[in-house]
Design an enzyme around this catalytic site. Structure first.
Site, PDB file in Angstrom:
ATOM      1  N   GLU A  29      26.961  14.338 -23.299  1.00  0.00           N
ATOM      2  CA  GLU A  29      25.620  14.796 -23.678  1.00  0.00           C
ATOM      3  C   GLU A  29      25.344  16.186 -23.134  1.00  0.00           C
ATOM      4  O   GLU A  29      25.614  16.470 -21.972  1.00  0.00           O
ATOM      5  CB  GLU A  29      24.578  13.818 -23.122  1.00  0.00           C
TER       6      GLU A  29
ATOM      7  N   HIS B 122      12.548  12.027 -22.800  1.00  0.00           N
ATOM      8  CA  HIS B 122      12.439  11.683 -24.221  1.00  0.00           C
ATOM      9  C   HIS B 122      11.126  12.280 -24.684  1.00  0.00           C
ATOM     10  O   HIS B 122      10.085  11.635 -24.670  1.00  0.00           O
ATOM     11  CB  HIS B 122      12.484  10.170 -24.431  1.00  0.00           C
TER      12      HIS B 122
ATOM     13  N   GLU C  38      24.219  13.714 -27.929  1.00  0.00           N
ATOM     14  CA  GLU C  38      24.869  12.755 -27.039  1.00  0.00           C
ATOM     15  C   GLU C  38      25.562  11.608 -27.782  1.00  0.00           C
ATOM     16  O   GLU C  38      25.132  10.464 -27.718  1.00  0.00           O
ATOM     17  CB  GLU C  38      23.839  12.190 -26.058  1.00  0.00           C
TER      18      GLU C  38
ATOM     19  N   ARG D 128      30.286   8.612 -23.140  1.00  0.00           N
ATOM     20  CA  ARG D 128      29.208   9.390 -23.747  1.00  0.00           C
ATOM     21  C   ARG D 128      29.312  10.811 -23.207  1.00  0.00           C
ATOM     22  O   ARG D 128      29.610  11.018 -22.027  1.00  0.00           O
ATOM     23  CB  ARG D 128      27.838   8.793 -23.429  1.00  0.00           C
TER      24      ARG D 128
ATOM     25  N   ASP E  47      19.081  16.883 -19.165  1.00  0.00           N
ATOM     26  CA  ASP E  47      19.626  15.553 -19.479  1.00  0.00           C
ATOM     27  C   ASP E  47      21.094  15.717 -19.861  1.00  0.00           C
ATOM     28  O   ASP E  47      21.408  16.188 -20.955  1.00  0.00           O
ATOM     29  CB  ASP E  47      18.815  14.943 -20.636  1.00  0.00           C
TER      30      ASP E  47
ATOM     31  N   HIS F 291      17.588  13.310 -28.827  1.00  0.00           N
ATOM     32  CA  HIS F 291      16.141  13.186 -28.768  1.00  0.00           C
ATOM     33  C   HIS F 291      15.576  14.530 -28.338  1.00  0.00           C
ATOM     34  O   HIS F 291      16.287  15.388 -27.804  1.00  0.00           O
ATOM     35  CB  HIS F 291      15.717  12.081 -27.787  1.00  0.00           C
TER      36      HIS F 291
ATOM     37  N   TYR G 183      31.418   2.822 -27.208  1.00  0.00           N
ATOM     38  CA  TYR G 183      31.336   1.767 -26.191  1.00  0.00           C
ATOM     39  C   TYR G 183      32.068   0.543 -26.739  1.00  0.00           C
ATOM     40  O   TYR G 183      31.662  -0.010 -27.762  1.00  0.00           O
ATOM     41  CB  TYR G 183      29.870   1.428 -25.898  1.00  0.00           C
TER      42      TYR G 183
ATOM     43  N   ASP H  46       0.820  -1.207   0.000  1.00  0.00           N
ATOM     44  CA  ASP H  46       0.000   0.000   0.000  1.00  0.00           C
ATOM     45  C   ASP H  46       0.861   1.267   0.000  1.00  0.00           C
ATOM     46  O   ASP H  46       0.376   2.364   0.326  1.00  0.00           O
ATOM     47  CB  ASP H  46      -0.938   0.010   1.208  1.00  0.00           C
TER      48      ASP H  46
ATOM     49  N   HIS I 217      23.374   4.028 -31.057  1.00  0.00           N
ATOM     50  CA  HIS I 217      22.158   4.810 -30.828  1.00  0.00           C
ATOM     51  C   HIS I 217      22.216   6.114 -31.608  1.00  0.00           C
ATOM     52  O   HIS I 217      23.261   6.523 -32.108  1.00  0.00           O
ATOM     53  CB  HIS I 217      21.958   5.077 -29.333  1.00  0.00           C
TER      54      HIS I 217
ATOM     55  N   ASP J  47      24.941   9.645 -16.420  1.00  0.00           N
ATOM     56  CA  ASP J  47      23.848  10.252 -17.193  1.00  0.00           C
ATOM     57  C   ASP J  47      22.773  10.618 -16.183  1.00  0.00           C
ATOM     58  O   ASP J  47      22.077   9.755 -15.646  1.00  0.00           O
ATOM     59  CB  ASP J  47      23.330   9.241 -18.218  1.00  0.00           C
TER      60      ASP J  47
ATOM     61  N   HIS K 274      21.754   1.673 -20.648  1.00  0.00           N
ATOM     62  CA  HIS K 274      20.783   2.079 -19.631  1.00  0.00           C
ATOM     63  C   HIS K 274      21.038   1.356 -18.309  1.00  0.00           C
ATOM     64  O   HIS K 274      20.120   0.857 -17.664  1.00  0.00           O
ATOM     65  CB  HIS K 274      19.351   1.824 -20.120  1.00  0.00           C
TER      66      HIS K 274
END
Length: 436
Positions: free
Chosen positions: A406, A360, A383, A404, A270, A353, A387, A39, A349, A259, A242
């Site tokens: 960004e 996003h 970004e 990365r 971001d 975005h 890798y 709950d 990628h 990130d 991710h």
């Protein structure tokens, strides 16, 4: 604290009603409370479309727009004030607050919606409503239409056309107003401070979650929340796009990819930065980092009015592929490697975005199968990354390097504004800051 004005929310609703016309009605439900476990509830986050049109940050609410209706065009169904509920879970706006503080022309108890809303739909030809987000509410909307169809012999006209509200509303959201831009600048500023804090704090032997906590501290002390679950990945974890476990030890010699961004009254920032856990880049890390950084500069240069959405990505692909080729991670002819997507194992990628009320964010990337042109008011991320996962075809000295970089970019009349540009990203600057 800066806020979107009631006048701007009113203008958004007016613009939308102009588009749907006086033979239509628009229905926009709020988000629902979500159960975390048993709950216990998650912290409430309002539906972005509902928030964009109303600024009303409570669950159990429905906004209804009825263009041309003489009595009232904007009606808000919401919870009535209840002292017992407020004692347990916090203050409520109530019906009076919905009108006085949020600009509703009229407000009714949410419990009365089944009695009132079908009457508002009567003799309207079109219903603008986004189906598929909430099955229970979808069924409720259909039941209202069916109740009107059952009265057709009495001269009642039921709506005969359902149109997704997403197409119109998401195009509106794509272009950020000056007030929205200010909120995003503030979110960017707090995020910049958080990333600088992480660089200064990071030491070998710390845990990823300790660094994650530094971000949360910076966000919360500024009255903001994370715009998404932060990625804090050291070493090989930086190669997982991710990665959100954030529970491993940070080792000297590894890179740390973070990130993370703050959300300010719904508006997201971001940012990604990658830096050495021990404060100094190795030779291989330095080489790949500079390739990514050069590709990001090339992409940002292409993010300007008149260029296509895909142009920054194409610039990144060329710089990264050339860098991988020069350093032996790829072999062959540059043009063929690009045409055949041979860079994909290292960069899998797109370069960015849309950014706004969702990290996003909404908005079409193509129009009539063509990449859309960038226009002033659009906000996007840039970004690029590299890798390198372990592979028999790659020298071990490159293994487990994940990078990365960004930033958030606002398209302006003359070019662009890098909202997160205050955050350092040059190799020497990073090493100097960490040494201090």
């Amino acid at each position: 604290m800066k806020q979107i004005s009631i006048k701007e929310f009113s203008q958004r609703r007016s613009d939308l009603m102009d588009q749907i016309g006086e033979d239509a009605i628009a229905i926009i439900p709020s988000a629902e409370l979500q159960i975390r476990n048993r709950d216990a509830e998650f912290v409430f986050r309002q539906d972005s479309d509902f928030l964009y049109l109303t600024g009303f940050n409570e669950p159990e609410a429905v906004a209804v727009l009825v263009p041309g209706r003489e009595e009232s065009e904007y009606i808000l169904f919401c919870r009535e004030k209840d002292p017992k509920t407020e004692q347990w879970t916090g203050r409520m706006s109530g019906l009076v607050g919905a009108v006085e503080n949020y600009g509703a022309n009229d407000a009714f108890p949410i419990e009365d919606i089944d009695e009132i809303l079908p009457g508002l739909m009567e003799n309207r030809n079109k219903v603008f409503y986004s189906v598929g987000h909430n099955q229970d509410f979808d069924s409720q909307v259909i039941s209202w239409v069916n109740s009107l169809r059952a009265k057709v012999r009495n001269g009642v006209q039921a709506p005969h056309e359902f149109i997704s509200l997403d197409v119109l509303l998401h195009e509106m959201r794509l272009f950020k107003s000056p007030q929205e831009q200010e909120l995003m600048r503030d979110a960017a500023k707090v995020s910049v401070n958080a990333h600088q804090r992480a660089m200064k704090t990071c030491k070998p032997g710390m845990m990823e979650y300790e660094i994650d906590a530094e971000y949360m501290h910076e966000f919360r002390k500024s009255g903001m929340v994370p715009a998404y679950t932060s990625i804090v990945g050291g070493g090989e974890n930086a190669c997982i796009l991710h990665y959100i476990d954030n529970n491993q030890k940070l080792n000297d010699g590894d890179l740390l990819l973070i990130d993370a961004g703050a959300e300010n009254q719904g508006y997201a920032s971001d940012i990604t930065r990658t830096f050495p856990v021990g404060g100094t880049f190795s030779e291989e890390q330095r080489i790949l980092y500079q390739i990514v950084l050069d590709s990001q500069y090339a992409a940002i240069e292409m993010a300007k009015p008149g260029n296509r959405w895909i142009d920054p990505h194409d610039a990144v692909v060329r710089v990264i592929t050339a860098g991988l080729l020069e350093n032996g991670l790829l072999k062959g002819d540059l043009e063929e490697l690009i045409a055949e997507n041979k860079y994909f194992p290292f960069y899998m990628h797109k370069t960015g975005h849309w950014l706004g009320l969702d990290v996003h964010d909404v908005g079409d990337y193509k129009i009539s199968e063509e990449w859309r042109e960038l226009e002033p008011g659009m906000t996007l991320t840039v970004e690029p990354g590299i890798y390198v996962s372990p592979s028999d075809n790659i020298d071990k000295k490159w293994w487990n390097i994940g990078i990365r970089i960004e930033d958030d970019v606002l398209i302006t009349e003359t070019g662009n504004e890098v909202l997160t540009g205050a955050l350092i990203k040059e190799i020497d600057d990073i090493e100097s800051l960490m040494a201090s």
